[in-house]
Design a protein around this motif. Structure first.
Motif, PDB file in Angstrom:
ATOM      1  N   GLN A   1       0.814  -1.218   0.000  1.00 18.48           N
ATOM      2  CA  GLN A   1       0.000   0.000   0.000  1.00 18.48           C
ATOM      3  C   GLN A   1       0.853   1.276   0.000  1.00 18.48           C
ATOM      4  O   GLN A   1       0.396   2.330   0.419  1.00 18.48           O
ATOM      5  CB  GLN A   1      -0.943   0.031   1.225  1.00 18.48           C
ATOM      6  CG  GLN A   1      -1.639  -1.254   1.550  1.00 18.48           C
ATOM      7  CD  GLN A   1      -2.715  -1.638   0.538  1.00 18.48           C
ATOM      8  OE1 GLN A   1      -3.029  -0.860  -0.345  1.00 18.48           O
ATOM      9  NE2 GLN A   1      -3.257  -2.833   0.653  1.00 18.48           N
TER      10      GLN A   1
ATOM     11  N   TYR B   1       0.298   3.042  -5.940  1.00 26.11           N
ATOM     12  CA  TYR B   1      -0.545   2.284  -6.868  1.00 26.11           C
ATOM     13  C   TYR B   1      -0.370   2.859  -8.266  1.00 26.11           C
ATOM     14  O   TYR B   1       0.080   4.000  -8.442  1.00 26.11           O
ATOM     15  CB  TYR B   1      -2.015   2.293  -6.441  1.00 26.11           C
ATOM     16  CG  TYR B   1      -2.679   3.650  -6.472  1.00 26.11           C
ATOM     17  CD1 TYR B   1      -3.232   4.173  -7.646  1.00 26.11           C
ATOM     18  CD2 TYR B   1      -2.785   4.406  -5.309  1.00 26.11           C
ATOM     19  CE1 TYR B   1      -3.856   5.402  -7.659  1.00 26.11           C
ATOM     20  CE2 TYR B   1      -3.397   5.642  -5.314  1.00 26.11           C
ATOM     21  CZ  TYR B   1      -3.942   6.136  -6.495  1.00 26.11           C
ATOM     22  OH  TYR B   1      -4.550   7.363  -6.521  1.00 26.11           O
TER      23      TYR B   1
ATOM     24  N   ARG C   1      -1.566   4.909   3.414  1.00 24.90           N
ATOM     25  CA  ARG C   1      -1.792   3.485   3.123  1.00 24.90           C
ATOM     26  C   ARG C   1      -3.281   3.161   3.147  1.00 24.90           C
ATOM     27  O   ARG C   1      -3.759   2.332   2.360  1.00 24.90           O
ATOM     28  CB  ARG C   1      -1.035   2.611   4.127  1.00 24.90           C
ATOM     29  CG  ARG C   1       0.476   2.676   3.982  1.00 24.90           C
ATOM     30  CD  ARG C   1       1.161   1.570   4.757  1.00 24.90           C
ATOM     31  NE  ARG C   1       0.962   1.682   6.186  1.00 24.90           N
ATOM     32  CZ  ARG C   1       1.724   2.389   7.010  1.00 24.90           C
ATOM     33  NH1 ARG C   1       2.768   3.069   6.518  1.00 24.90           N
ATOM     34  NH2 ARG C   1       1.490   2.431   8.302  1.00 24.90           N
TER      35      ARG C   1
ATOM     36  N   VAL D   1      -4.770   4.024  -0.187  1.00 25.11           N
ATOM     37  CA  VAL D   1      -4.520   2.999  -1.209  1.00 25.11           C
ATOM     38  C   VAL D   1      -5.394   1.781  -0.959  1.00 25.11           C
ATOM     39  O   VAL D   1      -5.972   1.204  -1.892  1.00 25.11           O
ATOM     40  CB  VAL D   1      -3.028   2.599  -1.209  1.00 25.11           C
ATOM     41  CG1 VAL D   1      -2.770   1.520  -2.253  1.00 25.11           C
ATOM     42  CG2 VAL D   1      -2.147   3.807  -1.472  1.00 25.11           C
ATOM     43  N   TYR D   2      -5.525   1.382   0.302  1.00 25.88           N
ATOM     44  CA  TYR D   2      -6.326   0.206   0.659  1.00 25.88           C
ATOM     45  C   TYR D   2      -7.785   0.401   0.242  1.00 25.88           C
ATOM     46  O   TYR D   2      -8.392  -0.486  -0.388  1.00 25.88           O
ATOM     47  CB  TYR D   2      -6.214  -0.030   2.159  1.00 25.88           C
ATOM     48  CG  TYR D   2      -7.199  -1.022   2.715  1.00 25.88           C
ATOM     49  CD1 TYR D   2      -7.028  -2.394   2.512  1.00 25.88           C
ATOM     50  CD2 TYR D   2      -8.294  -0.597   3.464  1.00 25.88           C
ATOM     51  CE1 TYR D   2      -7.929  -3.302   3.029  1.00 25.88           C
ATOM     52  CE2 TYR D   2      -9.195  -1.496   3.978  1.00 25.88           C
ATOM     53  CZ  TYR D   2      -9.018  -2.853   3.763  1.00 25.88           C
ATOM     54  OH  TYR D   2      -9.926  -3.753   4.276  1.00 25.88           O
TER      55      TYR D   2
ATOM     56  N   ASP E   1      -8.150   0.433  -3.589  1.00 25.15           N
ATOM     57  CA  ASP E   1      -8.098  -0.898  -4.178  1.00 25.15           C
ATOM     58  C   ASP E   1      -9.352  -1.715  -3.863  1.00 25.15           C
ATOM     59  O   ASP E   1      -9.820  -2.499  -4.684  1.00 25.15           O
ATOM     60  CB  ASP E   1      -6.868  -1.649  -3.669  1.00 25.15           C
ATOM     61  CG  ASP E   1      -5.570  -1.047  -4.179  1.00 25.15           C
ATOM     62  OD1 ASP E   1      -5.633  -0.259  -5.148  1.00 25.15           O
ATOM     63  OD2 ASP E   1      -4.510  -1.355  -3.608  1.00 25.15           O
TER      64      ASP E   1
END
Length: 1428
Positions: free
Chosen positions: A905, A908, A965, A968-969, A972
């Protein structure tokens, strides 16, 4: 609607179940507009039936005996008025998903016709409710006969049968449904609560069952005899024993309430060899004396091989000897090692079950050694409640025992409110390190839940669901295990502190230790010792033996710090040691430098964390998080105090140093899993002593200033971190002559690591065996710094002997074992392995510095030539060049490295040509309004929001890398989430500097970082989608919490405290400086006070917004549907408990005193219908919520109204029967004075409060009386009252009258009368003062004050608390005498109460009451009252 015919809308029964007469359309699901209650249609597979009574009043003419309706025959005398009851059936259907639909009514005759034409009915339960005048015996018999005619019927359950009013012949008719001609496969009978079950009736049931050859399963629940009478002891169980011993018995579930110990003993005699009973519930009498029944049950379990569940419920006390016998059957025998009983898988204890420390020790023994129990309940256990003596010790015993348990799957601690605090949270988390079988821990209504700490446990367990494999754990338990032999030392601190210098010194020591000498190797443990004497207690010293100095004479020079001692220090060559400490020749650390070395028998890795903040977004990922796979670690906070010492005489010279230390303490605490036994060990290191230690005066002043600061930090973080005992900090020189300091520090670290390695969970020996292979790989320059997982896995199979012996393990399971080994090697600092990535990094230094450190340096402002990344975005080509520039060997593996960083993370891929690194975002501010991102629609929006605020905000914070992070988590996870068509032109996901916007299932969301201590999750949904809005919000909260708890990517030391954001504030959240919210903890406390205790469902919260406008919101709008349903259920349970007690008290009195008895019967009929609706609606809503049904909120509102209606009926019932409930008040009534006295005291601003406690020295109080109207007693706000002075000889009499008033107030509070009858303004304090009384079921014992209410009474009454008849008579006479003196002009003038008589208007002829002016005037107007 669930349970109804397709396309049909069915109204549930009206409030209270009243029949409103003829209806325009049939209330049943046929929808054909047939006559009320008269229709036929197909019934579903499963139904519940209850009986409803409709009362019709009839009057007899005095002249000719003519019978007629009162309304028609208005000339008839009212003196001979009577009633008769008509009965109908209320039917609840259940759909295929198990959801209860809305009820409908049928007449008995029509039900018979309907059931005969229904071909799919298989399961029927019937609530006969005989004890509450529900079904007559004729109706009960008819219903049972009807059941026999249903060919498809497979299951029949008869509930709430009152055996005392049931004749043997009626019982034979009813229980014939289970007789020899029955075709039922399952059945059950529940006898009524709070009513002794008659042995003769049970015998009829047993005789029927003995003749049945078809039944497979049968459930029986009965209530024992509260008062044991001669000749009755154990009679019910004697009848049941005959059946239990029969080889044809099918009794699979038995629940026995309020039984005597003798009945338990008789049951135990039959239990040992019983082959059918699977579930047993025992509720023994609370006041039982010395007992042995539970012990006998334990002895029977040694031979019983069928029983699966044992519930020791209610107020049952289990003695120490009984517990010993029970535990003896469930733990391995000391001699044989075999456990006598391995079939019991569920065990439950409640309330007073265990006795003190001995009972808790036996429980701990059971949990520690039992190998078969799967589910364990300790609900509302008294010794685990707050205020209980030694509760913390008992909690520690419980969780220490669970460390060794290998079978338990779930643990229920509901209502054990002594379980709370950071220590207890640490105990649970430590237990979960060792225990790998537990999957569920219920902490409902514990202090952990109230404080928000329970979510940490829940998140941990949710994570275990994904990682724990039962089959894997069984295999691993059989493999060889050893204490961890590897450890990591982390050097934290700001730039130029001396971290890298310390690493260099340790590397020098490693070289010296590896050199062979004539005397052998250096044995550091005999050479080095931390000094703790005199003024230099933070200094280090070293003595080098002559054999070593002669061997390395060229490398040693006399120490300048101790010239007269002859102590020598190892030094580097002059080219190195001549460099000044702050030399800029060596480039600053980028990312993390990882150094490998061996200290004695411990494999060490030193992690030098770069001090610049830009690197901290990566640092927190590398900090260890205690795991069951070995995790030895040590932290140094390295500080350079030179600047602070130079400014010692300035204002606040320690401020920067203090901030630095605090920052890193918070950093470590925030990124380390909560613990009690395995706290991270932190040492504070003050470097460059050779520069600032020369001036002894400044040194002394510095220590005087810094030590109190550090000690304050130690106290603050004592539940989160472990510090050196008696040592605030350690000093270290930073010149070449400082190797002695480094050698002593090494020994200091080793001493701790050796100790902790023996306490931590053992690791697989296979991970130790493979460490040499990794060292070979890393030492081979031709090898790449990472390998694919399959290469690593194959090498494990070849190099580790133990894997060759696992021949019976399948390939899939073998891979899981290897991954467990890889995790252990990661925790030891040998490799970097993350299960999400199909790659093993063999050289952590390469990845942390050459790759991550290199990228972060060039993409941030640290780069003197300018950051390559613009607002977090870097082109694909530039990114690839950076990776190759960091390590040319990786040019051909760029995609693998990118994949590693993506899985962690860190970044990306943003399209085909660029890469986004969210931690470097700096140019995308959060929008100021919703429309700027999502646009707007004409429909109205619903807004909800929650703030996740760091609970210990001064100790833990969200570290710099967490939110990037998280971005990003979430990106996604939800970038492919479905959206409604109306969002087709909207970008469904956007990232901002401190936020992310996205659309999930049509709900628009913002997740915003608010400083470093909270995350705001706000959402809106159009078209009235409030239920969907809350569902998505809850899903997002769970995602954030789960991510926070993850060991590598999250901040597992942080605990979130939930704050509900007011809906109006959410609407304007993006542009607001501060969101208006209330903590859920405070909200729950308010709800407990206002709703659960007071029954006030109208509770609202108000606040003032940023513009100064006053706003308010109803409490239920701030809760999720499930939370509000739980509140409604808990409140309904309280009033249901009160209702049961009233049933018991009034049936025991067998009173015909109140003139309102007929009306009370009608109330009971409607009350029981409401009770059934409430119970079934709660059950139905629980299932409905699983499907996110749109009806939920509407039905919750209806449920709320029914509970409020039930409270009103209960209030009326209490007020109508007060003479039966409190006989002492009847004596006052006979004395021609009001019967509801209470005392008050001044409460400021001219106000008054009910007297809850006698004020020392105060002898004068105000006497007042309540209005006695039967619809609800209440206090008169403007009642003058009269002053009463208390003499010493009158204290006991005064206390008894005071007790009457307090008792009456508590009874009314328990049924919610203060909400429905206007008492709230005078007794707000009672709900808090008597919380324990209001939260417990039952009424007070009027003859024996106890607990909190006894503490309120005068000392004289406390010494002799028993109140007998004479006491009451004397108190009454005293009160009459007082009123005679104080009221010469009559009671009405001082108390504004008028004696009134109820007329026959409502069948209340002759009842007298003292009423307020309002009730008096209203009663005179409608004819229900007349003056006496």
């Amino acid at each position: 609607m669930a349970g109804s015919s397709p396309g049909t809308s069915v109204k549930p029964p009206s409030l209270g179940g009243e029949r409103s007469g003829a209806r325009k359309a049939c209330p049943s699901p046929c929808n054909r507009r047939c006559a009320p209650l008269e229709c036929t249609f197909e019934l579903p597979k499963s139904i519940h039936i209850s009986v409803k009574q409709h009362e019709v009043r009839e009057m007899k003419s005095e002249r000719n005996g003519e019978v007629g309706n009162k309304e028609v025959n208005s000339t008839l005398s009212v003196s001979d008025e009577g009633t008769k009851s008509n009965e109908s059936l209320v039917v609840w259907p259940k759909d295929r998903d198990g959801n209860w639909g809305n009820a409908f009514e049928l007449s008995l005759s029509n039900f018979v016709r309907t059931i005969s034409s229904s071909s799919q009915v298989e399961e029927v339960s019937i609530g006969l409710d005989m004890v509450s005048r529900g079904a007559s015996q004729e109706t009960s018999r008819a219903l049972v006969e009807c059941m026999k005619t249903i060919p498809s019927l497979k299951s029949l359950h008869l509930k709430n049968i009152g055996s005392s009013g049931l004749s043997v012949s009626d019982a034979e008719a009813i229980f014939s449904a289970f007789g020899p001609h029955s075709t039922l496969q399952t059945g059950g009978v529940d006898f009524a609560d709070l009513q002794p079950t008659e042995a003769a009736i049970v015998k009829v049931l047993v005789d029927a069952l003995l003749q049945n050859q078809v039944l497979r399963h049968f459930k029986l629940s009965y209530y024992g005899l509260r008062t044991m009478q001669e000749g009755h002891e154990g009679s019910v169980m004697r009848e049941l024993n005959e059946y239990l011993k029969s080889p044809t018995n099918v009794l699979t579930e038995l629940i026995m309430w309020a039984v005597d110990d003798g009945e338990v003993i008789q049951l135990a005699d039959a239990l040992g060899l019983n082959k059918n009973l699977q579930q047993l519930g025992i509720g023994r009498e609370y006041d039982s004396s010395h007992c042995e029944g539970i012990g006998r049950i334990g002895e029977a379990l040694r031979t019983n091989s069928v029983l699966e569940e044992l519930h020791i419920s209610g107020l049952t006390r289990v003695g120490v000897e009984e517990m010993e016998a029970l535990v003896g059957a469930l733990v391995p025998d000391a001699a044989s090692g075999l456990q006598p009983n391995t079939h019991l898988h569920t065990l439950r204890f409640q309330f007073f079950a265990l006795e003190g420390k001995k009972g808790m020790k036996q429980l701990a023994t059971l949990l520690e050694t039992n190998t078969s129990l799967l589910h364990f309940y300790l609900e509302r256990l008294n010794i685990l409640k707050s205020g209980s003596e030694n509760v913390v010790e008992y909690v520690e015993m419980l969780f220490t025992a669970l460390r060794c348990n290998t079978s338990l799957k779930s643990l229920d601690l509901t209502g054990c409110n002594g379980i709370g605090g950071k220590d207890v949270l640490g105990m649970i988390m430590d237990m979960l390190l060792h225990n790998r079988s537990l999957k569920e821990i219920k902490l409902k209504r514990t202090r952990l839940e109230e404080d928000g700490d329970a979510e940490v446990v829940y998140a941990e367990l949710r994570g275990r669901d994904k990682t724990i494999d039962e089959e894997l754990e069984k295999v691993i338990q059989k493999m060889d295990r050893v204490p961890p032999n590897s450890a990591r030392v982390f050097l934290c601190g700001n730039p130029k502190g001396g971290k890298t210098t310390l690493c260099q010194r340790w590397e020098d020591i490693q070289l010296l230790s590896n050199c062979e000498t004539k005397g052998g190797q250096i044995h550091d443990d005999k050479l080095f010792k931390l000094s703790s004497h005199g003024k230099d207690n933070n200094r280090t010293s070293v003595v080098i033996p002559k054999w070593l100095t002669s061997k390395f004479s060229v490398c040693f020079k006399p120490s300048i710090s101790a010239p007269s001692s002859g102590v020598l220090e190892p030094t580097l060559p002059s080219s190195a040691h001549d460099l000044p400490p702050s030399s800029s020749i060596k480039e600053r650390t980028r990312g993390i430098e990882v150094h490998k070395m061996v200290w004695e028998d411990m494999n060490m890795s030193l992690w030098d964390l770069a001090g610049q903040e830009e690197y901290h977004t990566f640092h927190d990922m590398m900090l260890p998080n205690r795991s069951p796979n070995g995790d030895c670690c040590f932290y140094f906070i390295v500080c350079n105090p030179t600047n602070a010492i130079q400014r010692l005489y300035e204002k606040e010279p320690m401020q920067q140093l203090k901030r630095d230390i605090y920052y890193w303490l918070v950093f470590i605490a925030s990124n380390t899993r909560r613990s009690k036994s395995y706290l991270p060990h932190v040492s504070i290191l003050m470097t460059h002593y050779d520069l600032w230690g020369v001036d002894k005066e400044k040194e002394m002043l510095f220590k005087q200033k810094i030590k109190p600061i550090i000690n304050k930090f130690r106290n603050k973080f004592q539940l989160f971190l472990e510090f050196d005992e008696g040592l605030e900090f350690i000093e270290m020189e930073n010149t070449s002559r400082s190797s002695s300091d480094a050698m002593e520090l090494k020994q200091h670290v080793l001493q701790y690591l050796k100790k902790i390695s023996l306490e931590l969970p053992k690791i697989l020996k296979a991970s130790v065996d493979f460490q040499s292979t990794i060292m070979k790989w890393r030492g081979d320059s031709s090898k790449e710094p990472f390998v694919k997982w399959d290469v690593f896995s194959n090498s494990l199979s070849q190099e580790v002997m133990e894997f060759r012996s696992l021949k019976d393990v399948g390939p899939e399971l073998l891979e899981k074992i290897k991954k467990r080994v890889a995790v252990s090697l990661h925790n030891g600092g040998h490799i970097m392995y993350f299960e999400e990535i199909d790659v093993v990094i063999l050289n952590p230094h390469w990845f942390c510095q050459n790759i991550i450190g290199h990228i972060l340096f060039h993409c941030s402002e640290l780069n003197d030539q300018g950051a390559i990344a613009a607002n977090g975005i870097i082109s694909w080509q530039d990114f690839k060049e950076l990776v190759v520039d960091g390590d040319t060997m990786c040019g051909g593996h760029f995609e693998e490295i990118l994949k590693i960083m993506t899985k962690l993370q860190i970044c990306y891929e943003d399209g085909d040509e660029s890469i986004m690194i969210p931690s470097l975002l700096d140019g995308s501010p959060i929008p100021t309004n919703w429309e700027e991102v999502f646009g707007s629609l004409p429909e109205a929006y619903t807004y909800v929001g929650l703030k996740l605020k760091t609970a210990d905000e001064s100790i833990t914070k969200l570290t710099r890398g967490f939110f990037p992070r998280l971005q990003v988590y979430l990106r996604d996870k939800f970038r492919r989430a479905k959206t409604y068509r109306l969002y087709s032109n909207t970008k469904t996901l956007s990232l901002f500097t401190k936020g992310i916007s996205l659309i999930v299932d049509g709900v628009e969301l913002f997740i915003l970082l608010d400083m470093e201590d909270s995350i705001n999750i706000i959402s809106r949904c159009c078209g009235g989608g409030g239920s969907e809005n809350r569902r998505v919000l809850k899903m997002m909260i769970d995602c954030v919490n789960d991510f926070r708890q993850t060991p590598t990517l999250g901040c597992p030391g942080v605990i979130f405290e939930e704050h509900v954001i007011y809906p109006y504030s959410v609407e304007n959240a993006l542009g607001a400086k501060k969101l208006q919210c209330i903590s859920k903890k405070q909200l729950r406390e308010e709800v407990v006070d206002k709703i659960l205790r007071k029954g006030d469902f109208t509770y609202t919260l108000d606040w003032v917004d940023e513009k100064g406008v006053s706003r308010y919101v109803h409490a239920k709008e701030l809760f999720e549907e499930k939370e509000w349903l739980d509140i409604l259920q808990r409140r309904s349970q309280k009033v249901m408990d009160m209702d049961k007690v009233l049933d018991s008290r009034l049936s025991a009195k067998n009173s015909n005193a109140p003139a309102a008895s007929i009306r009370s019967n009608n109330d009971l009929v409607r009350k029981d219908s409401t009770k059934r609706f409430i119970a079934d609606e709660i059950d139905s809503l629980k299932r409905l919520m699983q499907h996110n049904h749109k009806e939920v909120m509407t039905r919750l509102d209806e449920l709320e109204k029914n509970i409020m209606g039930f409270q009103e009926k209960l209030t009326s019932r209490v007020c109508s029967n007060i003479d039966n409930l409190m006989e002492c008040l009847l004596q006052l009534n006979n004395s021609n004075i009001p019967k509801l006295p209470f005392f008050t005291k001044s409460a400021g601003r001219g106000g008054k409060r009910i007297l809850l406690k006698m004020v020392p020295g105060l002898k004068s109080y105000e006497l007042q009386f309540m209005c006695e109207h039967r619809d609800g007693f209440h206090i008169l706000k403007d009642q003058p009252g009269c002053e009463v002075e208390i003499g010493n000889d009158q204290t006991r009499k005064f206390g008894i009258v005071m007790y009457w008033g307090l008792t009456m107030s508590v009874i009314l509070l328990k049924v919610g009368a203060h909400v429905t009858a206007g008492m709230g303004s005078m007794v707000p304090d009672l709900t808090r003062e008597f919380a324990t009384i209001l939260d417990s079921p039952g009424l007070l014992d009027l003859a024996q004050p106890r607990g909190d209410i006894l503490d309120c009474l005068p000392e004289e009454l406390k010494k002799q608390p028993h109140i007998n008849l004479q006491d009451n008579e004397e108190a009454k006479a005293w009160l009459v005498q007082i009123l005679g003196k104080k009221c010469p002009g009559g009671i009405q003038r001082l108390f504004k109460l008028t004696p009134m008589v109820y007329t026959s208007k409502f069948n209340q002829k002759g009842g007298m009451a003292w009423l307020c002016d309002e009730h008096r005037d209203k009663g005179e107007q409608d004819g229900s009252l007349r003056r006496r």
